[in-house]
Scaffold this active site. Structure first.
Site, PDB file in Angstrom:
ATOM      1  N   LYS A 161      38.226  58.008  -2.495  1.00 20.76           N
ATOM      2  CA  LYS A 161      38.608  57.591  -1.142  1.00 20.76           C
ATOM      3  C   LYS A 161      37.713  56.453  -0.640  1.00 20.76           C
ATOM      4  O   LYS A 161      37.979  55.837   0.380  1.00 20.76           O
ATOM      5  CB  LYS A 161      38.561  58.771  -0.184  1.00 20.76           C
ATOM      6  CG  LYS A 161      39.596  59.863  -0.511  1.00 20.76           C
ATOM      7  CD  LYS A 161      39.466  61.049   0.429  1.00 20.76           C
ATOM      8  CE  LYS A 161      40.368  62.217   0.071  1.00 20.76           C
ATOM      9  NZ  LYS A 161      41.783  62.009   0.434  1.00 20.76           N
TER      10      LYS A 161
ATOM     11  N   HIS B  75      50.608  67.006  -6.032  1.00 22.47           N
ATOM     12  CA  HIS B  75      49.892  66.301  -4.968  1.00 22.47           C
ATOM     13  C   HIS B  75      48.741  65.436  -5.467  1.00 22.47           C
ATOM     14  O   HIS B  75      47.952  64.953  -4.653  1.00 22.47           O
ATOM     15  CB  HIS B  75      49.313  67.292  -3.957  1.00 22.47           C
ATOM     16  CG  HIS B  75      50.335  68.047  -3.198  1.00 22.47           C
ATOM     17  ND1 HIS B  75      50.815  67.644  -1.973  1.00 22.47           N
ATOM     18  CD2 HIS B  75      50.991  69.184  -3.498  1.00 22.47           C
ATOM     19  CE1 HIS B  75      51.705  68.516  -1.540  1.00 22.47           C
ATOM     20  NE2 HIS B  75      51.840  69.458  -2.452  1.00 22.47           N
TER      21      HIS B  75
ATOM     22  N   THR C  84      47.914  61.461   4.580  1.00 25.44           N
ATOM     23  CA  THR C  84      48.698  61.847   5.753  1.00 25.44           C
ATOM     24  C   THR C  84      47.928  61.503   7.023  1.00 25.44           C
ATOM     25  O   THR C  84      48.541  61.286   8.075  1.00 25.44           O
ATOM     26  CB  THR C  84      49.028  63.355   5.732  1.00 25.44           C
ATOM     27  OG1 THR C  84      47.862  64.080   5.359  1.00 25.44           O
ATOM     28  CG2 THR C  84      50.145  63.649   4.755  1.00 25.44           C
TER      29      THR C  84
ATOM     30  N   LYS D  61      49.016  59.804  10.885  1.00 24.29           N
ATOM     31  CA  LYS D  61      48.606  60.259  12.222  1.00 24.29           C
ATOM     32  C   LYS D  61      48.018  59.104  13.025  1.00 24.29           C
ATOM     33  O   LYS D  61      48.307  58.940  14.218  1.00 24.29           O
ATOM     34  CB  LYS D  61      47.594  61.416  12.106  1.00 24.29           C
ATOM     35  CG  LYS D  61      48.197  62.662  11.464  1.00 24.29           C
ATOM     36  CD  LYS D  61      47.152  63.670  10.976  1.00 24.29           C
ATOM     37  CE  LYS D  61      47.811  64.626   9.983  1.00 24.29           C
ATOM     38  NZ  LYS D  61      46.834  65.428   9.216  1.00 24.29           N
TER      39      LYS D  61
ATOM     40  N   LYS E 107      38.266  62.086   6.609  1.00 23.77           N
ATOM     41  CA  LYS E 107      39.001  62.706   5.501  1.00 23.77           C
ATOM     42  C   LYS E 107      37.966  63.379   4.612  1.00 23.77           C
ATOM     43  O   LYS E 107      36.766  63.206   4.832  1.00 23.77           O
ATOM     44  CB  LYS E 107      39.775  61.654   4.705  1.00 23.77           C
ATOM     45  CG  LYS E 107      38.931  60.437   4.311  1.00 23.77           C
ATOM     46  CD  LYS E 107      39.725  59.378   3.569  1.00 23.77           C
ATOM     47  CE  LYS E 107      40.630  58.570   4.453  1.00 23.77           C
ATOM     48  NZ  LYS E 107      41.968  58.401   3.970  1.00 23.77           N
ATOM     49  N   ARG E 108      38.410  64.150   3.618  1.00 24.30           N
ATOM     50  CA  ARG E 108      37.444  64.708   2.683  1.00 24.30           C
ATOM     51  C   ARG E 108      36.609  63.587   2.067  1.00 24.30           C
ATOM     52  O   ARG E 108      37.095  62.463   1.874  1.00 24.30           O
ATOM     53  CB  ARG E 108      38.175  65.493   1.578  1.00 24.30           C
ATOM     54  CG  ARG E 108      38.711  66.831   2.041  1.00 24.30           C
ATOM     55  CD  ARG E 108      37.617  67.730   2.549  1.00 24.30           C
ATOM     56  NE  ARG E 108      36.788  68.216   1.475  1.00 24.30           N
ATOM     57  CZ  ARG E 108      36.826  69.451   0.991  1.00 24.30           C
ATOM     58  NH1 ARG E 108      37.655  70.355   1.517  1.00 24.30           N
ATOM     59  NH2 ARG E 108      36.036  69.816  -0.003  1.00 24.30           N
TER      60      ARG E 108
HETATM   61  C1  26Y Z   1      42.643  72.916  -8.359  1.00 24.45           C
HETATM   62  C2  26Y Z   1      41.922  72.925  -7.070  1.00 24.45           C
HETATM   63  C3  26Y Z   1      40.451  72.708  -7.258  1.00 24.45           C
HETATM   64  C4  26Y Z   1      42.469  71.976  -6.068  1.00 24.45           C
HETATM   65  C5  26Y Z   1      42.337  72.312  -4.753  1.00 24.45           C
HETATM   66  C6  26Y Z   1      42.833  71.496  -3.769  1.00 24.45           C
HETATM   67  C7  26Y Z   1      43.124  70.809  -6.415  1.00 24.45           C
HETATM   68  C8  26Y Z   1      43.620  69.975  -5.438  1.00 24.45           C
HETATM   69  C9  26Y Z   1      43.485  70.328  -4.102  1.00 24.45           C
HETATM   70  C10 26Y Z   1      43.976  69.503  -3.007  1.00 24.45           C
HETATM   71  C11 26Y Z   1      44.740  68.457  -3.183  1.00 24.45           C
HETATM   72  C12 26Y Z   1      45.170  67.646  -2.041  1.00 24.45           C
HETATM   73  O1  26Y Z   1      44.857  67.941  -0.901  1.00 24.45           O
HETATM   74  N1  26Y Z   1      45.922  66.592  -2.296  1.00 24.45           N
HETATM   75  C13 26Y Z   1      46.376  65.725  -1.226  1.00 24.45           C
HETATM   76  O2  26Y Z   1      47.669  66.147  -0.850  1.00 24.45           O
HETATM   77  C14 26Y Z   1      48.124  65.431   0.269  1.00 24.45           C
HETATM   78  C15 26Y Z   1      49.456  66.027   0.680  1.00 24.45           C
HETATM   79  O3  26Y Z   1      50.433  65.709  -0.259  1.00 24.45           O
HETATM   80  C16 26Y Z   1      48.214  63.955  -0.033  1.00 24.45           C
HETATM   81  O4  26Y Z   1      48.581  63.282   1.135  1.00 24.45           O
HETATM   82  C17 26Y Z   1      46.879  63.425  -0.535  1.00 24.45           C
HETATM   83  O5  26Y Z   1      47.000  62.095  -0.954  1.00 24.45           O
HETATM   84  C18 26Y Z   1      46.384  64.286  -1.677  1.00 24.45           C
HETATM   85  O6  26Y Z   1      45.089  63.885  -2.053  1.00 24.45           O
END
Ligand code: 26Y
Length: 815
Positions: free
Chosen positions: A557, A360, A659, A663, A551-552
């Site tokens: 971003k 992701h 995503t 929406k 968003k976050r």
């Molecule tokens: C390793 C840890 C600290 C960690 C925790 C959460 C690393 C990454 C994440 C979260 C990642 C995330 O939310 N990625 C997002 O996933 C979405 C669903 O696929 C995408 O639409 C988005 O672009 C992406 O940033």
């Protein structure tokens, strides 16, 4: 979506609500407590799900592969309305609560969000479960029942303050504890070899501490199809005999301590979205989920097939939601070999054919690595297994590329430069039969960049699955006005066949339809303005353009780009240069990771700019700015239907998919965005005339990087100069001079990875095009309708069908 009411169902539901209210909860009406009414309604609906749940389990088809979706995050939000929608009982529920002199919205507001996720990845998991149940696919979600979900965000003087989210405080009517399926998970100790009774060399894990994993099941109802799937969430608890042993030894406090240590594992969700923390407790969480879930799955397998695991990979697919649960790969090896006596080759063949891994993110700081030393002390037997996997894998690499030691070093599961680190993404690739990215560009960048060597070795393993969102929550439920208009126009059936929204395309040319669409949008804007007034104290006029970025908060971003544009607009109005400006209300929202100083500074900056703008009466007709506190799933349900413009500003090549963008599109907002993630596919679907494109492409970003000189960019742009001058002069930080210095320094540094200033001019120009488009009301409405009409592809039903077709239920497997 039309309600097909079974006669008597309304009365039956009303009776059930009253029964739960009076008998289960022991309340009388005099109290008038809405929370008890919420609980009573939830229980009444749950009763209706339970039978379907049992039937769904009973109908499980043994010839069909089952899927376990393993994820550290499930950002489900509220469940009540989702259950109502699935069961088609909204009208009945309205009547039932009316008997208590209450309206349904008030009752729904009593439910707390299940905030068991950070952002996109967690919400995607929740949308996927909804689609799987709606498509009646045998998919079980496995996750963690965090006692504290994503923190609650408060603003104090414009600064983010984090408060704990004890979402379970008032109980959770949707969950069922399943004590008969408790598992035991081990930590610490050491691995040892021994010879078994048959003289075979085996391994075991000794002197470990064990923790209990208690499952809690949440029902996942499909949309009006009688299916109810399961989300199984694990809670950690101390083992009884551990307690008792300590207790008998007379050390009561040690026993209590052991209990709290064990329970700590599932106490809190890590709020670090996309930034690696490397914390031991986080590794404990990951292994706890992996081990408990795999034991649970193997128990089902054993019950049906005994110790014969030959067909296991045909029976189960284990989908890894990013690397977070990837420790499942060596754990399955351990269980098969150490607990069930399989040899290495047999266990490895099964493992490799069972797992599929979804990536992701491309951000280096989000790629998980674990210190080999830490990993070995917590999970000694798993480290041995990973080392063995790596040895076999590197042999394969050297067979393919003899003598290419540099490639072996690059591809090794262990990064030996400095303190040795396990590369979890590589483990995910080596241990899976499928690896996918989440949008076309993202997958392309993965196979050409980060995973290039692996793609060369196993090209067929890699595939793209562009994300989607569930149209149940993100259209039918959150935008009842638009849903009703679509019902009336297309008839029902579109909710589960979202491509049918294409049939709205010709309606964009119908002035009467446009007017009705406009009325719906206006009502939704009023509702959003209400939320903004209540939570920000800022008055948004629904006649103005609602410009939204939620968003976050993360530098990539580029909320900062948004802020620069706001300041530019402010500057224009003050200079009297209002020609062509569209009056706007700009809304931002999102949480910053508690340790992410820059993201927190960005929140403060938005708030300070908002304060200056909103306090100046000269700006009142042109610009309002608000920061929505505590942005979460439930906020988005009000935000996306009320938006006119969706801001998707990430530096090209950085946002895997996005995503939120989908929406907004579904709800008829027009996007202003870069060629990044799924924006590209949104643009393709809706056409360039209906999307405000700006910015460098991913290739241009990389080409520009080596000689990027932000100061030159500033020098060449009067507008940008004035904006930066306002910032540098302390105009937005009069009371706290210097607080934005770090933000300014980052933006103007040639090393700025996000190249914010490089896209300023192009962004502002695109915003001018937005203004111009807004002034032609009919044309604007046409664009909104065309966005909704083109959004069918972004239903998570389409995504899940593709996962099913290409990964989970693939025929003639090369697996
Ligand atoms: C390793 C840890 C600290 C960690 C925790 C959460 C690393 C990454 C994440 C979260 C990642 C995330 O939310 N990625 C997002 O996933 C979405 C669903 O696929 C995408 O639409 C988005 O672009 C992406 O940033």
């Amino acid at each position: 979506m039309s309600a097909v009411n079974v006669p008597g169902e309304g009365q039956a539901l009303a009776d059930a609500v009253a029964r739960h209210y009076h008998l289960t909860l022991g309340k009388d009406r005099a109290g008038g407590d809405h929370h008890y009414l919420y609980e009573a309604l939830a229980l009444a609906l749950r009763d209706r799900l339970v039978g379907r749940w049992r039937r769904t389990r009973g109908q499980a088809d043994d010839s069909r592969r089952r899927v376990a979706y393993l994820s550290l995050e499930f950002l489900i939000g509220r469940s009540l309305h989702n259950a109502l929608l699935s069961l088609d009982l909204e009208a009945e529920a309205r009547e039932a609560v009316a008997a208590f002199a209450c309206d349904l919205e008030t009752v729904e507001a009593e439910e707390r969000d299940a905030g068991l996720g950070n952002g996109g990845l967690g919400r995607l998991a929740a949308c996927f479960l909804d689609s799987c149940a709606t498509l009646a696919l045998p998919v079980t979600g496995y996750g963690i029942r965090y006692e504290y979900g994503m923190f609650q965000q408060q603003l104090r003087d414009g600064y983010q303050v984090e408060n704990p989210d004890r979402w379970l405080r008032d109980g959770n009517p949707w969950e069922f504890e399943v004590p008969e399926r408790i598992r035991r998970v081990h930590f610490g100790g050491r691995a040892e070899g021994y010879r078994d009774d048959h003289g075979r060399w085996r391994h075991r894990w000794v002197d470990a501490q064990s923790v209990l994993a208690i499952p809690f099941d949440m029902p996942v109802p499909g949309y009006r199809n009688g299916t109810v799937n399961t989300l199984r969430l694990w809670r950690a608890a101390a083992t009884e005999e551990f307690d008792l042993g300590e207790f008998n030894a007379g050390s009561y406090t040690d026993a209590v301590d052991a209990k709290t240590q064990a329970e700590k594992i599932t106490m809190v969700l890590y709020p670090n979205d996309q930034s690696e923390a490397g914390k031991e407790l986080r590794l404990r969480q990951q292994y706890f989920l992996a081990s408990a879930s795999l034991q649970d799955i193997l128990a089902d397998w054993l019950a049906a097939h005994g110790e014969d695991f030959t067909g296991f990979a045909d029976g189960y697919c284990l989908q890894l939601n990013d690397t977070h649960p990837t420790v499942s790969i060596p754990e399955l090896m351990r269980l098969l070999m150490d607990e069930h006596g399989l040899g290495w080759d047999a266990a490895w063949a099964i493992t490799r054919e069972s797992f599929a891994y979804t990536n992701h993110t491309l951000l280096p700081e989000a790629l998980e690595t674990w210190s080999v030393a830490l990993f070995g002390s917590l999970l000694p037997r798993l480290l041995e297994i990973i080392q063995e996997i790596n040895a076999c894998f590197l042999t394969e690499v050297s067979r393919q590329w003899p003598g290419d030691v540099d490639r072996e070093r690059r591809m090794s599961l262990i990064d030996e430069a400095g303190d040795p680190q396990l590369r979890m993404a590589y483990l995910g690739i080596v241990g899976s039969f499928s690896v996918n990215g989440v949008a076309a560009l993202h997958t392309r960048l993965l196979t050409r960049g980060l995973f290039r060597d692996f793609h060369e070795l196993w090209p067929a393993k890699f595939n793209n699955k562009t994300n989607g969102v569930t149209p149940r929550r993100w259209l039918a439920y959150c935008n009842p006005g638009l849903a009703a208009l679509i019902d009336e126009t297309l008839g029902d059936g579109w909710v589960c066949d979202l491509e049918r929204l294409r049939e709205l395309t010709p309606r964009a040319e119908d002035p009467a339809f446009r007017e009705r669409f406009a009325t719906v949008k206006f009502d939704n804007k009023r509702r959003l303005a209400g939320l903004v007034a209540d939570s920000c104290g800022v008055a948004f006029d629904p006649a103005m353009l609602f410009d939204v970025q939620v968003k976050r908060i993360h530098e990539y971003k580029r909320q900062l780009l948004n802020v620069l544009h706001i300041i530019h607009r402010y500057d224009r109005v003050l200079r009297g240069d209002t020609a062509g400006l569209a009056p706007r209300c700009v809304l931002l929202g999102g949480k910053a990771a508690p340790g992410y100083a820059m993201a927190k500074a960005i929140i403060k900056l938005v708030n300070n700019v908002a304060a200056v703008v909103n306090d100046d009466p000269r700006l009142a007709p042109w610009l309002r700015v608000a920061f929505l506190p505590d942005y979460k799933v439930t906020s988005m349900e009000v935000v996306c239907p009320g938006a006119d413009l969706s801001e998707q500003l990430s530096t090209a090549g950085k946002e895997a998919s996005g995503t939120g963008n989908m929406k907004f599109m579904m709800n008829g907002a027009v996007t202003i965005g870069t060629l990044d993630g799924a924006n590209i596919e949104i643009l393709e679907a809706v056409g360039e005339d209906n999307f405000f494109l700006f910015g460098l492409t991913a290739e241009e970003v990389e080409a520009r990087r080596p000689n990027y000189r932000p100061r030159d960019v500033v020098a060449a742009d009067d507008d940008l100069q004035r904006v930066l001058q306002l910032l540098e002069s302390g105009h937005f930080s009069l009371l706290e001079p210097g607080i934005f210095d770090a933000v300014l320094a980052a933006m103007t540094s040639p090393a700025d990875p996000w190249m914010t200033l490089a896209d300023f001019r192009s962004y502002v120009d695109a915003q001018h095009r937005v203004d111009a488009a807004w002034h032609d009301r009919e044309d604007w409405l046409r664009r909104c309708i065309l966005n909704t009409a083109a959004s069918g592809r972004f239903s998570s039903d389409r995504t899940i069908r593709e996962y099913g077709r290409d990964i989970w239920f693939r025929k003639g497997a090369t697996r």
